[in-house]
Motif scaffolding. Structure first.
Motif, PDB file in Angstrom:
ATOM      1  N   SER A 150      42.973  38.770  30.147  1.00  0.00           N
ATOM      2  CA  SER A 150      42.686  39.626  31.299  1.00  0.00           C
ATOM      3  C   SER A 150      42.853  41.091  30.960  1.00  0.00           C
ATOM      4  O   SER A 150      42.183  41.946  31.507  1.00  0.00           O
ATOM      5  N   SER A 151      43.764  41.416  30.041  1.00  0.00           N
ATOM      6  CA  SER A 151      43.975  42.818  29.695  1.00  0.00           C
ATOM      7  C   SER A 151      42.807  43.404  28.917  1.00  0.00           C
ATOM      8  O   SER A 151      42.719  44.607  28.743  1.00  0.00           O
ATOM      9  N   ASP A 152      41.896  42.564  28.437  1.00  0.00           N
ATOM     10  CA  ASP A 152      40.751  43.064  27.687  1.00  0.00           C
ATOM     11  C   ASP A 152      39.629  43.548  28.596  1.00  0.00           C
ATOM     12  O   ASP A 152      38.735  44.247  28.154  1.00  0.00           O
ATOM     13  N   ARG A 153      39.656  43.130  29.852  1.00  0.00           N
ATOM     14  CA  ARG A 153      38.581  43.506  30.754  1.00  0.00           C
ATOM     15  C   ARG A 153      38.929  44.852  31.372  1.00  0.00           C
ATOM     16  O   ARG A 153      39.729  44.946  32.299  1.00  0.00           O
ATOM     17  N   LYS A 154      38.356  45.912  30.895  1.00  0.00           N
ATOM     18  CA  LYS A 154      38.697  47.254  31.325  1.00  0.00           C
ATOM     19  C   LYS A 154      37.487  47.951  31.928  1.00  0.00           C
ATOM     20  O   LYS A 154      36.369  47.795  31.452  1.00  0.00           O
ATOM     21  N   ILE A 155      37.745  48.719  32.982  1.00  0.00           N
ATOM     22  CA  ILE A 155      36.716  49.587  33.511  1.00  0.00           C
ATOM     23  C   ILE A 155      37.336  50.958  33.739  1.00  0.00           C
ATOM     24  O   ILE A 155      38.557  51.100  33.800  1.00  0.00           O
ATOM     25  N   SER A 156      36.496  51.966  33.835  1.00  0.00           N
ATOM     26  CA  SER A 156      36.958  53.326  34.089  1.00  0.00           C
ATOM     27  C   SER A 156      36.456  53.753  35.456  1.00  0.00           C
ATOM     28  O   SER A 156      35.261  53.687  35.734  1.00  0.00           O
TER      29      SER A 156
ATOM     30  N   THR B 164      37.649  41.804  47.928  1.00  0.00           N
ATOM     31  CA  THR B 164      38.613  42.283  48.908  1.00  0.00           C
ATOM     32  C   THR B 164      39.364  43.484  48.356  1.00  0.00           C
ATOM     33  O   THR B 164      39.335  43.761  47.154  1.00  0.00           O
ATOM     34  N   TRP B 165      40.082  44.166  49.238  1.00  0.00           N
ATOM     35  CA  TRP B 165      40.850  45.321  48.790  1.00  0.00           C
ATOM     36  C   TRP B 165      41.951  44.887  47.818  1.00  0.00           C
ATOM     37  O   TRP B 165      42.296  45.639  46.899  1.00  0.00           O
ATOM     38  N   ARG B 166      42.490  43.679  48.001  1.00  0.00           N
ATOM     39  CA  ARG B 166      43.521  43.203  47.074  1.00  0.00           C
ATOM     40  C   ARG B 166      42.931  42.949  45.678  1.00  0.00           C
ATOM     41  O   ARG B 166      43.567  43.241  44.660  1.00  0.00           O
ATOM     42  N   GLN B 167      41.736  42.407  45.629  1.00  0.00           N
ATOM     43  CA  GLN B 167      41.085  42.191  44.334  1.00  0.00           C
ATOM     44  C   GLN B 167      40.765  43.524  43.663  1.00  0.00           C
ATOM     45  O   GLN B 167      40.917  43.676  42.451  1.00  0.00           O
ATOM     46  N   TRP B 168      40.304  44.477  44.458  1.00  0.00           N
ATOM     47  CA  TRP B 168      40.022  45.796  43.889  1.00  0.00           C
ATOM     48  C   TRP B 168      41.308  46.447  43.385  1.00  0.00           C
ATOM     49  O   TRP B 168      41.329  47.094  42.342  1.00  0.00           O
ATOM     50  N   LEU B 169      42.404  46.275  44.140  1.00  0.00           N
ATOM     51  CA  LEU B 169      43.691  46.824  43.723  1.00  0.00           C
ATOM     52  C   LEU B 169      44.149  46.169  42.428  1.00  0.00           C
ATOM     53  O   LEU B 169      44.665  46.843  41.522  1.00  0.00           O
ATOM     54  N   HIS B 170      43.955  44.860  42.320  1.00  0.00           N
ATOM     55  CA  HIS B 170      44.291  44.162  41.080  1.00  0.00           C
ATOM     56  C   HIS B 170      43.476  44.716  39.912  1.00  0.00           C
ATOM     57  O   HIS B 170      43.992  44.896  38.806  1.00  0.00           O
ATOM     58  N   LEU B 171      42.203  45.003  40.177  1.00  0.00           N
ATOM     59  CA  LEU B 171      41.347  45.560  39.137  1.00  0.00           C
ATOM     60  C   LEU B 171      41.870  46.911  38.679  1.00  0.00           C
ATOM     61  O   LEU B 171      41.897  47.208  37.481  1.00  0.00           O
ATOM     62  N   LEU B 172      42.315  47.755  39.625  1.00  0.00           N
ATOM     63  CA  LEU B 172      42.837  49.074  39.262  1.00  0.00           C
ATOM     64  C   LEU B 172      44.104  48.967  38.413  1.00  0.00           C
ATOM     65  O   LEU B 172      44.287  49.730  37.458  1.00  0.00           O
ATOM     66  N   VAL B 173      44.949  48.013  38.765  1.00  0.00           N
ATOM     67  CA  VAL B 173      46.239  47.898  38.067  1.00  0.00           C
ATOM     68  C   VAL B 173      46.075  47.260  36.690  1.00  0.00           C
ATOM     69  O   VAL B 173      46.665  47.726  35.698  1.00  0.00           O
ATOM     70  N   HIS B 174      45.249  46.231  36.595  1.00  0.00           N
ATOM     71  CA  HIS B 174      45.212  45.430  35.374  1.00  0.00           C
ATOM     72  C   HIS B 174      43.962  45.614  34.523  1.00  0.00           C
ATOM     73  O   HIS B 174      43.950  45.205  33.370  1.00  0.00           O
ATOM     74  N   HIS B 175      42.912  46.209  35.074  1.00  0.00           N
ATOM     75  CA  HIS B 175      41.651  46.246  34.343  1.00  0.00           C
ATOM     76  C   HIS B 175      41.064  47.649  34.208  1.00  0.00           C
ATOM     77  O   HIS B 175      39.861  47.792  34.016  1.00  0.00           O
ATOM     78  N   THR B 176      41.905  48.655  34.341  1.00  0.00           N
ATOM     79  CA  THR B 176      41.478  50.019  34.042  1.00  0.00           C
ATOM     80  C   THR B 176      42.188  50.471  32.774  1.00  0.00           C
ATOM     81  O   THR B 176      43.305  50.054  32.486  1.00  0.00           O
ATOM     82  N   ASN B 177      41.518  51.339  32.030  1.00  0.00           N
ATOM     83  CA  ASN B 177      42.048  51.706  30.719  1.00  0.00           C
ATOM     84  C   ASN B 177      43.156  52.741  30.787  1.00  0.00           C
ATOM     85  O   ASN B 177      43.868  52.961  29.808  1.00  0.00           O
ATOM     86  N   LYS B 178      43.320  53.402  31.951  1.00  0.00           N
ATOM     87  CA  LYS B 178      44.319  54.458  32.047  1.00  0.00           C
ATOM     88  C   LYS B 178      44.648  54.691  33.507  1.00  0.00           C
ATOM     89  O   LYS B 178      43.844  54.413  34.394  1.00  0.00           O
ATOM     90  N   TYR B 179      45.870  55.202  33.770  1.00  0.00           N
ATOM     91  CA  TYR B 179      46.246  55.502  35.148  1.00  0.00           C
ATOM     92  C   TYR B 179      45.614  56.808  35.604  1.00  0.00           C
ATOM     93  O   TYR B 179      45.701  57.830  34.914  1.00  0.00           O
ATOM     94  N   PHE B 180      44.955  56.757  36.774  1.00  0.00           N
ATOM     95  CA  PHE B 180      44.475  57.951  37.457  1.00  0.00           C
ATOM     96  C   PHE B 180      44.767  57.770  38.942  1.00  0.00           C
ATOM     97  O   PHE B 180      44.559  56.676  39.501  1.00  0.00           O
ATOM     98  N   PRO B 181      45.241  58.807  39.621  1.00  0.00           N
ATOM     99  CA  PRO B 181      45.598  58.646  41.038  1.00  0.00           C
ATOM    100  C   PRO B 181      44.396  58.528  41.963  1.00  0.00           C
ATOM    101  O   PRO B 181      44.472  57.852  42.987  1.00  0.00           O
ATOM    102  N   GLN B 182      43.276  59.169  41.629  1.00  0.00           N
ATOM    103  CA  GLN B 182      42.161  59.252  42.572  1.00  0.00           C
ATOM    104  C   GLN B 182      41.625  57.887  43.022  1.00  0.00           C
ATOM    105  O   GLN B 182      41.343  57.701  44.210  1.00  0.00           O
TER     106      GLN B 182
END
Length: 578
Positions: A365-371, A384-402
């Motif tokens: 799962s950590s290999d699936r990254k989006i920006s 759902t918003w929970r799935q999108w939130l999961h995507l932000l936490v686990h499937h983005t390459n870097k933390y951004f607040p926006q």
């Protein structure tokens, strides 16, 4: 050209060429009667199957007398020599059906009526700066060299349906800066080219109708398959059910800064690239929907399998049922993109990693990254918003607040304030996990952690109130406990206050349970008092009394802090979207 300078007319006409002239004057098609294929005609020596290219030029220039408006139409001939129509202003249209032009054709700067080549074999076509009043139909043709239409102007539609286009030394079709009044059709096309310029080039082209490259196979072994930067399409752009294979560090399909007024569809399309992105559409603008449903994208670069950086999509975005394959972490780059209509995304992006050295395919799962930095959308569908939130936490390459702020704003706009607060809490946790340097040193990290535990960063103020009440209960418990600890005979750490006139050795009097609990609360309260300490208080002259006093002082400081934070949390003073 001055008539005096014009080359002399052909004089040794063959019987078949005379029939061609007569047919042009009457407006009927002249056929050779052969059943040979266009490929076989390319090498025929039979004079009955040959027409000289110079004769066709003379006919189109009107040098063979007045022609029927239906123009010159021949079928089943080999055109001898290069068909040179450079600078020609044609008086009638030209239609070639199942003919062979082994020496190619040149129409640079020509002004033609309609030009039809249907089922023909032609080595190359040079139509730079060509102007046509009507359609340019190159349907079902086969080429072994380039088709060039740079800066051409087509008054009708451009049709390359079912053609086999090859160029071993560059683009198969070069349409840079082309203007088409109607539409471009490339359905069922097989095109192969080489080089970084791309197999099909449409840079800065403008199409007033639609563009259809559907059911086609476009390949390039050393560059992109489709290069369409700054393309303008006033209707829709369809790349459905087509296969685009490239080998380019940039991308297989380039739509950078393209502007599609209608919808852009890559439904069930296959895009492959071993060196870079599959689809590069940074700063793309579409007034219609973006459909990638059922698309199969394979990329090998670091930018992302699909990159839509800064794209602006004004209608629906459908990204469901996609299969994304990447050799690197990031699959989808939506940074700074703006989606003005509901976004439909897959609940889980399909990922197939390349084989490892052991021959096994790996896709954690950590290999699936989006920006998604700067990504803006108005609503979510299917995910759902929970799935999108999961995507932000686990499937983005870097933390951004926006992205968190965007998701929270979307949920708040939908009336889901509690969901929005949950998103912002998770944002703070992700900040501490992936960007701790933004918080400061070790002490700041611990303050942030404690603040998150106590009040969920100000977004769950009721937790502070509950902690405040717990601290008051603990203070009352300390007061009660002090009344149970014996310091000396008949005396306790907390007892009734003796009158000032009482002797020093007077026996102590125990406080009631209510008085002891009230004593603890009275001493622990940051502000205000119950007045119980005038009747019952700690004996600070003893060690036990001093110990309980120190403990209550600590609780009092904690209660001060909790009360302050609770007030600040309710007023929003400590909510920081860092």
């Amino acid at each position: 050209m001055d008539p005096a300078e014009a080359p002399p007319l052909l004089d040794d006409l063959t019987p078949m060429e005379k029939k061609v002239i007569e047919g042009a004057r009457r407006g009927v098609r002249t056929g050779s009667g052969t059943t040979e294929s266009a490929e076989a005609l390319a090498t025929t020596d039979d004079p009955a199957l040959q027409v000289r290219a110079d004769l066709l030029r003379e006919l189109l220039m009107g040098r063979r007398g007045e022609l029927d408006p239906r123009g010159v139409s021949i079928r089943g001939f080999r055109v001898m020599g290069r068909l040179d129509l450079d600078q020609v202003s044609a008086v009638a249209k030209l239609e070639l059906t199942k003919c062979a032009l082994p020496d190619g054709t040149s129409m640079r700067g020509a002004r033609l009526r309609d030009l039809f080549m249907v089922g023909c074999v032609v080595s190359s076509i040079n139509g730079d700066r060509l102007r046509t009043e009507g359609n340019l139909k190159l349907q079902g043709i086969s080429t072994s060299g380039p088709i060039r239409l740079l800066n051409a102007r087509i008054g009708g539609q451009l049709d390359l349906d079912n053609s086999l286009l090859k160029n071993p030394a560059g683009p198969a079709v070069n349409m840079d800066s082309l203007l088409v009044t109607a539409s471009i059709f490339m359905r069922g096309v097989k095109a192969t080219g080489t080089g970084e310029s791309g197999t099909i080039r449409m840079r800065s082209a403008q199409v007033n109708g639609q563009v259809e490259i559907t059911g086609s196979r476009i390949e390039n072994t050393s560059g992109p398959a489709l290069s369409a930067e700054r393309l303008r399409v006033d209707n829709s752009l369809h790349l459905k059910r087509s296969t685009f294979s490239g080998c380019d560090s940039h991308s297989t399909v380039r739509l950078t800064s393209a502007n599609v007024v209608g919808q852009l569809s890559l439904e069930q399309a296959t895009l492959r690239n071993s060196r870079g992105a599959a689809l590069h559409a940074d700063h793309l603008k579409t007034g219609g929907a973006l459909h990638l449903m059922g698309a199969n994208m394979e990329g090998g670069g670091t930018e992302g399998v699909i990159t839509l950086f800064g794209a602006q999509i004004d209608a629906r975005v459908v990204l469901t049922k996609m299969a994304l394959t990447g050799e690197t972490g990031r699959l989808l780059n939506l940074a700074n993109a703006t989606f003005k209509q509901p976004l439909t995304m897959p609940s889980s992006l399909i990922c197939r990693q390349a084989e490892t050295n052991t021959g096994k395919r790996r896709c954690a799962s950590s290999d699936r990254k989006i920006s998604v930095r700067g990504f803006v959308f108005t609503d979510l569908e299917d995910i759902t918003w929970r799935q999108w939130l999961h995507l932000l936490v686990h499937h983005t390459n870097k933390y951004f607040p926006q992205p968190y702020q965007q998701l929270a704003a979307t949920e708040r706009a939908a009336g889901h304030d509690n969901n929005a607060r949950t998103v912002l809490i998770v944002q703070q946790e992700d900040l501490r996990r992936r960007a701790p340097e933004a918080l400061g040193g070790l002490a700041a990290l611990w303050r942030h952690r404690i603040w998150g535990w106590l009040g969920r960063y100000g977004y769950r103020a009721h937790r502070l109130v509950a902690t405040l009440l717990l601290a008051l209960v603990l203070a009352g418990a300390l007061g009660y406990g002090a009344g149970q600890v014996t310091t000396r005979p008949t005396h306790h750490a907390a007892e009734r206050v003796l009158p000032a006139t009482a002797p020093v050795d007077a026996p102590g009097t125990a406080c009631s349970t209510a008085e002891l609990i009230g004593l603890g609360i009275d001493r622990g309260l940051p502000i205000g008092a119950t007045g119980l300490r005038s009747r019952c208080d700690l004996d600070t002259g003893t060690r036990w009394g001093q110990a309980f006093t120190y403990a209550i002082w600590v609780l009092q400081a904690l209660l001060w802090a909790l009360a302050t934070l609770a007030v600040a949390a309710y007023t929003g003073l400590v909510r920081k979207p860092a």
